[in-house]
Design an enzyme around this catalytic site. Sequence first.
Site, PDB file in Angstrom:
ATOM      1  N   ASN A   9      -2.195  -1.696   9.014  1.00 19.70           N
ATOM      2  CA  ASN A   9      -1.869  -1.290  10.591  1.00 19.70           C
ATOM      3  C   ASN A   9      -3.077  -2.397  11.339  1.00 19.70           C
ATOM      4  O   ASN A   9      -4.138  -2.011  11.468  1.00 19.70           O
ATOM      5  CB  ASN A   9      -2.487   0.115  10.693  1.00 19.70           C
ATOM      6  CG  ASN A   9      -2.110   0.371  12.322  1.00 19.70           C
ATOM      7  OD1 ASN A   9      -1.616  -0.156  13.169  1.00 19.70           O
ATOM      8  ND2 ASN A   9      -2.771   1.600  13.007  1.00 19.70           N
ATOM      9  N   TRP A  10      -2.388  -3.292  11.899  1.00 23.93           N
ATOM     10  CA  TRP A  10      -3.130  -4.282  12.608  1.00 23.93           C
ATOM     11  C   TRP A  10      -3.612  -3.831  13.992  1.00 23.93           C
ATOM     12  O   TRP A  10      -4.289  -4.544  14.774  1.00 23.93           O
ATOM     13  CB  TRP A  10      -2.544  -5.439  12.704  1.00 23.93           C
ATOM     14  CG  TRP A  10      -2.266  -6.287  11.366  1.00 23.93           C
ATOM     15  CD1 TRP A  10      -3.056  -6.042  10.183  1.00 23.93           C
ATOM     16  CD2 TRP A  10      -1.959  -7.646  11.081  1.00 23.93           C
ATOM     17  NE1 TRP A  10      -2.664  -6.791   9.365  1.00 23.93           N
ATOM     18  CE2 TRP A  10      -2.011  -7.794   9.778  1.00 23.93           C
ATOM     19  CE3 TRP A  10      -0.902  -8.537  12.077  1.00 23.93           C
ATOM     20  CZ2 TRP A  10      -1.327  -9.105   9.306  1.00 23.93           C
ATOM     21  CZ3 TRP A  10      -0.411  -9.509  11.402  1.00 23.93           C
ATOM     22  CH2 TRP A  10      -0.624 -10.021   9.877  1.00 23.93           C
ATOM     23  N   LYS A  11      -3.057  -2.801  14.477  1.00 22.15           N
ATOM     24  CA  LYS A  11      -3.245  -2.445  15.914  1.00 22.15           C
ATOM     25  C   LYS A  11      -2.846  -3.378  17.048  1.00 22.15           C
ATOM     26  O   LYS A  11      -2.200  -4.270  16.603  1.00 22.15           O
ATOM     27  CB  LYS A  11      -4.730  -1.681  16.173  1.00 22.15           C
ATOM     28  CG  LYS A  11      -4.816  -0.712  14.754  1.00 22.15           C
ATOM     29  CD  LYS A  11      -6.032  -0.029  15.110  1.00 22.15           C
ATOM     30  CE  LYS A  11      -6.349   0.901  13.990  1.00 22.15           C
ATOM     31  NZ  LYS A  11      -7.137   1.945  14.148  1.00 22.15           N
ATOM     32  N   HIS A  87       0.838   7.803  15.398  1.00 24.77           N
ATOM     33  CA  HIS A  87      -0.634   7.832  15.272  1.00 24.77           C
ATOM     34  C   HIS A  87      -1.596   8.356  16.026  1.00 24.77           C
ATOM     35  O   HIS A  87      -1.194   8.300  17.301  1.00 24.77           O
ATOM     36  CB  HIS A  87      -0.672   6.332  15.191  1.00 24.77           C
ATOM     37  CG  HIS A  87      -2.083   5.640  14.631  1.00 24.77           C
ATOM     38  ND1 HIS A  87      -3.198   5.699  15.345  1.00 24.77           N
ATOM     39  CD2 HIS A  87      -2.304   4.959  13.623  1.00 24.77           C
ATOM     40  CE1 HIS A  87      -4.381   5.362  14.592  1.00 24.77           C
ATOM     41  NE2 HIS A  87      -3.655   4.939  13.383  1.00 24.77           N
ATOM     42  N   GLU A  89      -3.862   7.437  17.667  1.00 29.24           N
ATOM     43  CA  GLU A  89      -4.434   6.593  18.902  1.00 29.24           C
ATOM     44  C   GLU A  89      -3.223   6.846  20.133  1.00 29.24           C
ATOM     45  O   GLU A  89      -3.422   6.707  21.028  1.00 29.24           O
ATOM     46  CB  GLU A  89      -4.697   5.278  18.466  1.00 29.24           C
ATOM     47  CG  GLU A  89      -5.859   5.000  17.994  1.00 29.24           C
ATOM     48  CD  GLU A  89      -6.254   3.804  16.862  1.00 29.24           C
ATOM     49  OE1 GLU A  89      -5.336   2.832  16.849  1.00 29.24           O
ATOM     50  OE2 GLU A  89      -7.120   3.764  16.359  1.00 29.24           O
ATOM     51  N   GLU A 163      -4.438  11.428   8.278  1.00 29.10           N
ATOM     52  CA  GLU A 163      -5.440  10.761   8.902  1.00 29.10           C
ATOM     53  C   GLU A 163      -6.230  11.359   9.534  1.00 29.10           C
ATOM     54  O   GLU A 163      -6.231  11.797  11.015  1.00 29.10           O
ATOM     55  CB  GLU A 163      -4.740   9.433   9.725  1.00 29.10           C
ATOM     56  CG  GLU A 163      -4.104   8.646   8.959  1.00 29.10           C
ATOM     57  CD  GLU A 163      -3.859   7.321   9.581  1.00 29.10           C
ATOM     58  OE1 GLU A 163      -4.445   6.277   9.117  1.00 29.10           O
ATOM     59  OE2 GLU A 163      -3.620   7.067  11.031  1.00 29.10           O
ATOM     60  N   GLY A 169     -11.744   4.559  11.826  1.00 31.23           N
ATOM     61  CA  GLY A 169     -12.603   3.588  12.611  1.00 31.23           C
ATOM     62  C   GLY A 169     -13.812   4.101  12.658  1.00 31.23           C
ATOM     63  O   GLY A 169     -14.839   3.391  13.433  1.00 31.23           O
ATOM     64  N   SER A 206     -11.168   4.970   7.636  1.00 28.50           N
ATOM     65  CA  SER A 206     -11.958   4.083   6.931  1.00 28.50           C
ATOM     66  C   SER A 206     -11.921   3.790   5.792  1.00 28.50           C
ATOM     67  O   SER A 206     -13.132   3.828   4.916  1.00 28.50           O
ATOM     68  CB  SER A 206     -13.540   4.787   7.404  1.00 28.50           C
ATOM     69  OG  SER A 206     -13.785   5.188   8.749  1.00 28.50           O
ATOM     70  N   GLY A 227      -6.641   0.391   8.518  1.00 25.93           N
ATOM     71  CA  GLY A 227      -6.565  -0.265   9.850  1.00 25.93           C
ATOM     72  C   GLY A 227      -7.734  -1.497   9.898  1.00 25.93           C
ATOM     73  O   GLY A 227      -7.443  -2.570   9.320  1.00 25.93           O
ATOM     74  N   GLY A 228      -9.076  -1.082  10.131  1.00 24.36           N
ATOM     75  CA  GLY A 228      -9.995  -2.262  10.443  1.00 24.36           C
ATOM     76  C   GLY A 228     -10.115  -3.341   9.055  1.00 24.36           C
ATOM     77  O   GLY A 228     -10.050  -4.378   9.159  1.00 24.36           O
TER      78      GLY A 228
HETATM   79  C1  PEP Z   1      -5.924   3.777  11.381  1.00 28.06           C
HETATM   80  O1  PEP Z   1      -5.219   2.486  11.840  1.00 28.06           O
HETATM   81  O2  PEP Z   1      -5.066   4.430  11.207  1.00 28.06           O
HETATM   82  C2  PEP Z   1      -7.078   3.650  10.472  1.00 28.06           C
HETATM   83  C3  PEP Z   1      -7.149   4.802   9.545  1.00 28.06           C
HETATM   84  O3  PEP Z   1      -7.860   2.718  10.687  1.00 28.06           O
HETATM   85  P1  PEP Z   1      -9.242   2.516   9.820  1.00 28.06           P
HETATM   86  O4  PEP Z   1      -8.882   2.135   8.506  1.00 28.06           O
HETATM   87  O5  PEP Z   1      -9.965   1.376  10.486  1.00 28.06           O
HETATM   88  O6  PEP Z   1     -10.227   3.716   9.914  1.00 28.06           O
END
Ligand code: PEP
Length: 245
Positions: A9-11, A87, A89, A163, A169, A206, A227-228
């Site tokens: 997930n590049w956001k 999601h 966010e 999640e 994050g 994370s 994500g990150g």
């Molecule tokens: C996400 O984008 O849903 C996510 C889990 O991000 P991260 O891996 O950065 O915590």
Amino acid sequence: MNRKILVANWKMNPQRESEAIKLTKAIDAKNVVICPPFPFFKSVKSVIKKASLGAQDAFWEERGAYTGEVSPLMLKKLGVDYVIIGHSERRRWLHETDEMINKKVKVALKVGLKAILCVGEPLSVRKKGLQAAKNFVKNQLREDLKNIYNLKPKTYNLIVAYEPIWAIGTGKPDNPKETAEMSRFIKEYLKPKTYNLKPKVLYGGSVTSLNIGRILEYNEIQGALVGGASLKVNEFKKIIKIASK
Ligand code: PEP
């Protein structure tokens, strides 16, 4: 360990198309679902050889006067296979409600996309214990998947990403043993007599190359939403290697 799914997930990243292309080429693997921002879809798709393409959202109507929204049918026709829905966010910043998410899941499944439904509790709930978190997730599943069994979607078309919001994050992942327990709980809740669905359950929050092994060693967890770490080539390559064993 069976080959597990990794959803990247590049956001709202990266900033340039050239970076998106470079990143795609580097992380292009069979079990990876790349979810870029919409403007990079065509260029990412043009260089993908093994991975699947996913969207980070799609609207709840197939067509019509909805300024700024993206139709799930258009995505399907573009060659998109997966769509992330609900999601945290989007629940937070765009005020997406369970009702909106329910409509989005239904139309995504209807047009033949694989829907990755995100659920998870906030820290205030988790502080009360895993049982409180399970109740929170159960309520989300009940609302987000309301009447979904009427659609009779093929079982593999629904994926649930657990999640916990406090883990996204923050560098503080969930305890894998508790994630596995939550995954079992989700599967149990959705088992055939309830919704006629047998969804895969992924974990997100994370994930790094240092913790992915301990998470994926549980059979109940079929992959991860990343994500990150999915934006860091070497880190994500390590994650792919571990998840592909
Ligand atoms: C996400 O984008 O849903 C996510 C889990 O991000 P991260 O891996 O950065 O915590």
